[in-house]
Design an enzyme around this catalytic site. Structure first.
Site, PDB file in Angstrom:
ATOM      1  N   ASP A  94      42.120  75.909  50.884  1.00 17.06           N
ATOM      2  CA  ASP A  94      41.838  74.776  50.011  1.00 17.06           C
ATOM      3  C   ASP A  94      40.477  75.035  49.374  1.00 17.06           C
ATOM      4  OD1 ASP A  94      41.113  72.395  48.823  1.00 17.06           O
ATOM      5  OD2 ASP A  94      41.645  71.139  50.535  1.00 17.06           O
ATOM      6  N   VAL A  95      40.464  75.249  48.059  1.00 15.60           N
ATOM      7  CA  VAL A  95      39.221  75.668  47.412  1.00 15.60           C
ATOM      8  C   VAL A  95      38.224  74.533  47.237  1.00 15.60           C
ATOM      9  CG1 VAL A  95      40.172  77.697  46.261  1.00 15.60           C
ATOM     10  CG2 VAL A  95      40.333  75.456  45.142  1.00 15.60           C
ATOM     11  N   TYR A 185      40.722  64.343  35.125  1.00 18.39           N
ATOM     12  CA  TYR A 185      41.066  65.737  34.796  1.00 18.39           C
ATOM     13  C   TYR A 185      40.215  66.221  33.624  1.00 18.39           C
ATOM     14  CZ  TYR A 185      43.974  69.701  33.335  1.00 18.39           C
ATOM     15  OH  TYR A 185      44.431  70.945  32.979  1.00 18.39           O
ATOM     16  N   LYS A 189      37.410  69.234  33.766  1.00 19.60           N
ATOM     17  CA  LYS A 189      37.566  70.433  32.936  1.00 19.60           C
ATOM     18  C   LYS A 189      36.410  70.575  31.950  1.00 19.60           C
ATOM     19  CE  LYS A 189      41.388  72.098  34.589  1.00 19.60           C
ATOM     20  NZ  LYS A 189      41.308  73.291  35.480  1.00 19.60           N
TER      21      LYS A 189
END
Length: 301
Positions: A94-95, A185, A189
């Site tokens: 899990d990053v 999101y 980003k």
């Protein structure tokens, strides 16, 4: 050769085989292709764009460490690429967990002896308006897009500096102008763009490359899911097929971006149109978005 005499009680037991007594040596790296001798980590590569980016890097001569959270799917992808003759390893991680990212980097070093390329691709998306989102869902999406890129890079940075390597953050065209029902999101980003810019300044002269790829609408795996306002997985919002690129097409563009060490790549004519309008006529861009919200609600919901 082993001594044929029985082992003394004062000595530790002999290993069952000579190989068991030796540390694992890195595998020999491919010698042909544009990325021959290079080692890459692609996060979120058990499926989708990440999987196809890993495949494209392998085809260009790199050894690749695959990554994902679903062990069975990750192993299936590893087997598929290995069966095609590619040099791959896999690490379930899990990053958004820094310790797991250290394990991911350690896997690259153990298996292949070096690290040259990091593609920070893993992320969670959403399909929910901000006013409806639970705070922990917003945080989950934001963490996956920000810390899911920061933590692998932090763990990998000393090795990428040593190899004068390449880092590519996978962003989205929705980060260029924002998109309704995608607040966390889009914020995550967009953060990657400023992160890459800051790192270029801080590490100027080291030879390391930082780039951002803004992905446009792309064909997804049939089981692709995003989070709704309550954190439940739901299908991604409707996208007209004629606007979509294949995953392989997007992967090819990402690999070209890495090879040319570009600072920014915007995928698709629509992406460039959004970038230009946002820069030079932002009010026009907002009018277009608001109009589509009224006339094409299924595009967002």
């Amino acid at each position: 050769m082993f001594d044929s005499q029985p082992a003394s009680a004062d000595l530790p037991p002999a290993p069952s085989s000579p190989a068991a007594a030796l540390p694992q040596l890195p595998q020999p790296l491919p010698r042909t292709g544009q990325f021959a001798g290079r080692v890459a980590i692609v996060t979120g590569s058990e499926s989708g764009i990440g999987r196809e980016t890993a495949r494209a890097l392998c085809a260009a001569g790199a050894a690749v460490v695959l990554n994902g959270r679903q062990a069975e799917r990750l192993e299936l992808t590893r087997q598929q690429l290995a069966a095609a003759g590619y040099l791959v390893a896999a690490c379930v991680a899990d990053v958004t967990d820094y310790a797991a990212c250290e394990t991911l980097v350690a896997t690259a070093l153990r298996e292949f002896g070096r690290l040259d390329i990091l593609v920070a691709n893993a992320s969670i998306s959403q399909r929910a308006y901000f006013a409806d989102m639970q705070p922990d869902v917003f945080r989950q999406v934001l963490d996956s897009n920000v810390y899911g890129a920061v933590f692998p890079l932090k763990a990998a940075l000393p090795h990428l500096l040593a190899s004068r390597g390449s880092v590519t953050f996978i962003s989205s065209i929705s980060a260029l102008n924002g998109m309704p029902s995608g607040s966390a999101y889009c914020a995550g980003k967009a953060a990657l763009t400023n992160l890459a810019h800051t790192l270029r300044l801080e590490l100027d002269g080291t030879g390391i490359h930082f780039g951002v790829v803004h992905i446009g609408f792309t064909q997804n795996d049939d089981d692709k899911r995003v989070l709704d306002a309550q954190g439940q997985p739901v299908p991604i919002a409707h996208r007209p097929p004629r606007w979509q690129k294949t995953q392989a097409e997007v992967a090819a563009i990402i690999v070209k971006h890495i090879r040319r060490r570009r600072q920014r790549t915007v995928i698709s004519a629509l992406g460039w149109l959004i970038a230009i309008v946002h820069t030079y006529a932002p009010r026009l861009g907002d009018w277009v978005v608001l109009t589509t919200m009224r006339r094409m609600r299924n595009f967002y919901e």
